[in-house]
Design a protein around this motif. Structure first.
Motif, PDB file in Angstrom:
ATOM      1  N   TYR A 166       0.875  -1.172   0.000  1.00 43.89           N
ATOM      2  CA  TYR A 166       0.000   0.000   0.000  1.00 43.89           C
ATOM      3  C   TYR A 166       0.915   1.225   0.000  1.00 43.89           C
ATOM      4  N   PRO A 167       0.915   1.991  -1.092  1.00 39.83           N
ATOM      5  CA  PRO A 167       1.865   3.112  -1.158  1.00 39.83           C
ATOM      6  C   PRO A 167       1.663   4.116  -0.018  1.00 39.83           C
ATOM      7  N   HIS A 168       2.703   4.849   0.286  1.00 40.92           N
ATOM      8  CA  HIS A 168       2.642   5.882   1.320  1.00 40.92           C
ATOM      9  C   HIS A 168       1.589   6.929   0.936  1.00 40.92           C
ATOM     10  N   LEU A 169       0.711   7.268   1.875  1.00 44.73           N
ATOM     11  CA  LEU A 169      -0.427   8.142   1.559  1.00 44.73           C
ATOM     12  C   LEU A 169      -0.241   9.581   2.041  1.00 44.73           C
ATOM     13  N   HIS A 170       0.896   9.860   2.623  1.00 44.66           N
ATOM     14  CA  HIS A 170       1.187  11.233   3.067  1.00 44.66           C
ATOM     15  C   HIS A 170       0.072  11.779   3.964  1.00 44.66           C
ATOM     16  N   GLY A 171      -0.377  10.951   4.889  1.00 43.74           N
ATOM     17  CA  GLY A 171      -1.356  11.414   5.885  1.00 43.74           C
ATOM     18  C   GLY A 171      -2.802  11.102   5.552  1.00 43.74           C
ATOM     19  N   LYS A 172      -3.090  10.757   4.297  1.00 45.70           N
ATOM     20  CA  LYS A 172      -4.478  10.369   3.968  1.00 45.70           C
ATOM     21  C   LYS A 172      -4.802   9.039   4.654  1.00 45.70           C
ATOM     22  N   ALA A 173      -6.098   8.806   4.888  1.00 46.83           N
ATOM     23  CA  ALA A 173      -6.495   7.572   5.572  1.00 46.83           C
ATOM     24  C   ALA A 173      -6.406   6.374   4.638  1.00 46.83           C
ATOM     25  N   HIS A 174      -5.967   5.232   5.179  1.00 45.01           N
ATOM     26  CA  HIS A 174      -6.015   3.980   4.414  1.00 45.01           C
ATOM     27  C   HIS A 174      -7.471   3.552   4.251  1.00 45.01           C
ATOM     28  N   SER A 175      -7.789   2.929   3.133  1.00 43.27           N
ATOM     29  CA  SER A 175      -9.165   2.516   2.856  1.00 43.27           C
ATOM     30  C   SER A 175      -9.384   1.070   3.307  1.00 43.27           C
ATOM     31  N   LYS A 176     -10.272   0.893   4.279  1.00 39.08           N
ATOM     32  CA  LYS A 176     -10.594  -0.471   4.720  1.00 39.08           C
ATOM     33  C   LYS A 176     -11.298  -1.236   3.597  1.00 39.08           C
ATOM     34  N   THR A 177     -12.114  -0.540   2.818  1.00 36.65           N
ATOM     35  CA  THR A 177     -12.804  -1.200   1.701  1.00 36.65           C
ATOM     36  C   THR A 177     -11.792  -1.812   0.738  1.00 36.65           C
ATOM     37  N   GLY A 186      -7.729 -12.906  -2.084  1.00 35.50           N
ATOM     38  CA  GLY A 186      -6.783 -13.872  -1.533  1.00 35.50           C
ATOM     39  C   GLY A 186      -5.491 -13.223  -1.070  1.00 35.50           C
ATOM     40  N   VAL A 187      -5.477 -11.895  -1.056  1.00 35.69           N
ATOM     41  CA  VAL A 187      -4.279 -11.152  -0.646  1.00 35.69           C
ATOM     42  C   VAL A 187      -4.511 -10.643   0.770  1.00 35.69           C
ATOM     43  N   ASN A 188      -3.945 -11.356   1.753  1.00 37.98           N
ATOM     44  CA  ASN A 188      -4.241 -11.029   3.146  1.00 37.98           C
ATOM     45  C   ASN A 188      -3.080 -10.405   3.892  1.00 37.98           C
ATOM     46  N   THR A 189      -1.948 -10.269   3.219  1.00 39.83           N
ATOM     47  CA  THR A 189      -0.805  -9.615   3.840  1.00 39.83           C
ATOM     48  C   THR A 189      -0.622  -8.260   3.175  1.00 39.83           C
ATOM     49  N   ILE A 190      -0.670  -7.217   3.989  1.00 42.68           N
ATOM     50  CA  ILE A 190      -0.598  -5.863   3.455  1.00 42.68           C
ATOM     51  C   ILE A 190       0.607  -5.169   4.075  1.00 42.68           C
ATOM     52  N   LEU A 191       1.382  -4.560   3.218  1.00 46.59           N
ATOM     53  CA  LEU A 191       2.576  -3.864   3.663  1.00 46.59           C
ATOM     54  C   LEU A 191       2.354  -2.368   3.463  1.00 46.59           C
ATOM     55  N   LEU A 192       2.317  -1.621   4.563  1.00 45.44           N
ATOM     56  CA  LEU A 192       2.093  -0.177   4.459  1.00 45.44           C
ATOM     57  C   LEU A 192       3.437   0.514   4.249  1.00 45.44           C
ATOM     58  N   SER A 193       3.614   1.088   3.086  1.00 49.41           N
ATOM     59  CA  SER A 193       4.860   1.802   2.804  1.00 49.41           C
ATOM     60  C   SER A 193       4.871   3.098   3.622  1.00 49.41           C
ATOM     61  N   GLN A 194       6.046   3.487   4.076  1.00 48.65           N
ATOM     62  CA  GLN A 194       6.142   4.651   4.972  1.00 48.65           C
ATOM     63  C   GLN A 194       6.856   5.824   4.323  1.00 48.65           C
ATOM     64  N   SER A 195       7.120   5.712   3.031  1.00 42.53           N
ATOM     65  CA  SER A 195       7.846   6.825   2.407  1.00 42.53           C
ATOM     66  C   SER A 195       7.525   6.913   0.923  1.00 42.53           C
ATOM     67  N   ALA A 196       7.833   8.068   0.345  1.00 47.06           N
ATOM     68  CA  ALA A 196       7.648   8.274  -1.095  1.00 47.06           C
ATOM     69  C   ALA A 196       8.531   7.285  -1.852  1.00 47.06           C
ATOM     70  N   SER A 201       2.481   2.118  -8.683  1.00 50.40           N
ATOM     71  CA  SER A 201       1.299   2.295  -7.834  1.00 50.40           C
ATOM     72  C   SER A 201       1.410   3.580  -7.009  1.00 50.40           C
ATOM     73  N   TYR A 202       2.618   3.890  -6.536  1.00 53.13           N
ATOM     74  CA  TYR A 202       2.791   5.159  -5.803  1.00 53.13           C
ATOM     75  C   TYR A 202       2.474   6.343  -6.710  1.00 53.13           C
ATOM     76  N   TYR A 203       2.913   6.258  -7.951  1.00 60.73           N
ATOM     77  CA  TYR A 203       2.658   7.341  -8.909  1.00 60.73           C
ATOM     78  C   TYR A 203       1.148   7.622  -9.027  1.00 60.73           C
ATOM     79  N   SER A 204       0.351   6.570  -9.217  1.00 59.12           N
ATOM     80  CA  SER A 204      -1.093   6.767  -9.389  1.00 59.12           C
ATOM     81  C   SER A 204      -1.757   7.233  -8.103  1.00 59.12           C
ATOM     82  N   SER A 205      -1.263   6.730  -6.979  1.00 55.23           N
ATOM     83  CA  SER A 205      -1.801   7.127  -5.689  1.00 55.23           C
ATOM     84  C   SER A 205      -1.483   8.597  -5.412  1.00 55.23           C
ATOM     85  N   ARG A 206      -0.235   8.962  -5.596  1.00 50.11           N
ATOM     86  CA  ARG A 206       0.240  10.297  -5.217  1.00 50.11           C
ATOM     87  C   ARG A 206      -0.244  11.378  -6.176  1.00 50.11           C
TER      88      ARG A 206
END
Ligand SMILES: [Zn+2]
Length: 332
Positions: A166-177, A186-196, A201-206
């Protein structure tokens, strides 16, 4: 054109075909367009308010075949009318020369180049620029929600075979949905990135405010050698996402999610950089605090906490690049 869409992937990498852009009304319900080699857009005909704009990319690493096979089949099924669409869709096959050669990349890791101001001489740089332009144009007119799932398979086995960054969101809330959607894939392991970063995926998110993930669906295998049973859940949910106006998802409380955040980003600074665990150690293998994980001239890298786990180790990266991530469990 129908023939092309029945196997858009092989059309995209076939050297005997001179590529040309095309656009056409596919059938009464769908308009299709290929503005760039390896890129295909489907749009529902007619006025669908609040439709989603969804990007599905694969082959950003050329040897990660399963996601390409899944997307190629989705394209074929949309073309034949078997799969209906309710949203605007962009399919991307990323590093075409690398896909042809069945290798991760030709000169440089494409998934480190998605920065708006990227410069460089490698073969991959113009492709990254062109793909960013395409994504940008696609999202520009989106009035509803935007999504980008960048689909990969990992080089090494993983204790948690399917996982998503999950790309770094710069303070935005993560989406539980979104995590419910991942879990149902089937993807149950989520890695929250902490930096740019400079991943796709970061490009589209940011830059486009998309719900975006780098999704690792299993282990790298050659074309034709994937057991498609391993991907049934992801395939089913992607079809659901594409065809239905609304998603029906498992309740968050019922999703067996394991969430981690990055603890250390370890870059290689010297040619003698060395990992202190075996080559075939699975992603998400965890260690006790104080375990030596890697070393190089002038530095030693230890697990700092009990339960700290390793992800994406690669001592063969270029100097200056990331050789190892460590992660620790966390709550959303
Ligand atoms: Zn990959």
């Amino acid at each position: 054109m129908l023939l092309t869409l029945q196997n858009f992937l092989s059309h995209s990498v076939d050297e005997s075909i001179k590529w040309q852009s095309f656009s056409a009304q596919l059938n009464a319900d769908v308009y299709v367009e290929s503005p760039l080699e390896g890129v295909l857009i489907f749009r529902p005909t007619g006025n669908l308010p609040q439709q989603k704009h969804i990007v599905l990319s694969s082959g950003i690493h050329g040897n990660e075949t399963a996601p390409m096979e899944i997307c190629n089949q989705l394209i074929a099924d949309i073309a034949s009318g078997k799969l209906k669409i309710s949203h605007a869709l962009m399919f991307i096959f990323g590093n075409l020369p690398a896909i042809k050669q069945q290798t991760r990349f030709i000169e440089e890791n494409l998934n480190r180049l998605f920065a708006p101001n990227i410069e460089g001489d490698s073969l991959e740089v113009p492709r990254a620029k062109a793909l960013m332009q395409q994504v940008s144009a696609f999202f520009k007119d989106a009035t509803g929600e935007r999504y980008h799932y960048d689909l990969h398979t990992a080089i090494r086995a993983s204790k948690n075979e399917k996982f998503a960054v999950y790309p770094h969101l710069h303070g935005k809330a993560h989406s539980k949905t979104e995590l419910q959607f991942m879990s149902d894939c089937g993807v149950n392991t989520i890695l929250l990135s902490q930096s740019a970063t400079t991943t796709f995926s970061y490009y589209s998110s940011r830059y486009h405010d998309a719900h975006a993930f780098t999704v690792e669906l299993g282990k790298v295998k050659a074309f034709g050698q994937n057991n498609m049973n391993d991907f049934v859940q992801a395939d089913k949910m992607l079809r659901h996402l594409i065809a239905d106006r609304e998603l029906t998802l498992s309740a968050y409380e019922d999703c067996p999610l394991e969430i981690y955040k990055v603890n250390q980003v370890i870059n290689k600074h010297h040619a003698d950089f060395k990992l202190h665990f075996s080559e075939d150690t699975a992603n998400f293998t965890d260690y006790c605090a104080g375990t030596l994980l890697a070393s190089e001239s002038g530095a030693k890298y230890y697990a700092q906490q009990d339960g700290e786990a390793i992800v994406f180790p690669n001592e063969n990266v270029a100097i200056g690049q990331r050789a190892l991530l460590t992660v620790v469990p966390c709550e959303l």
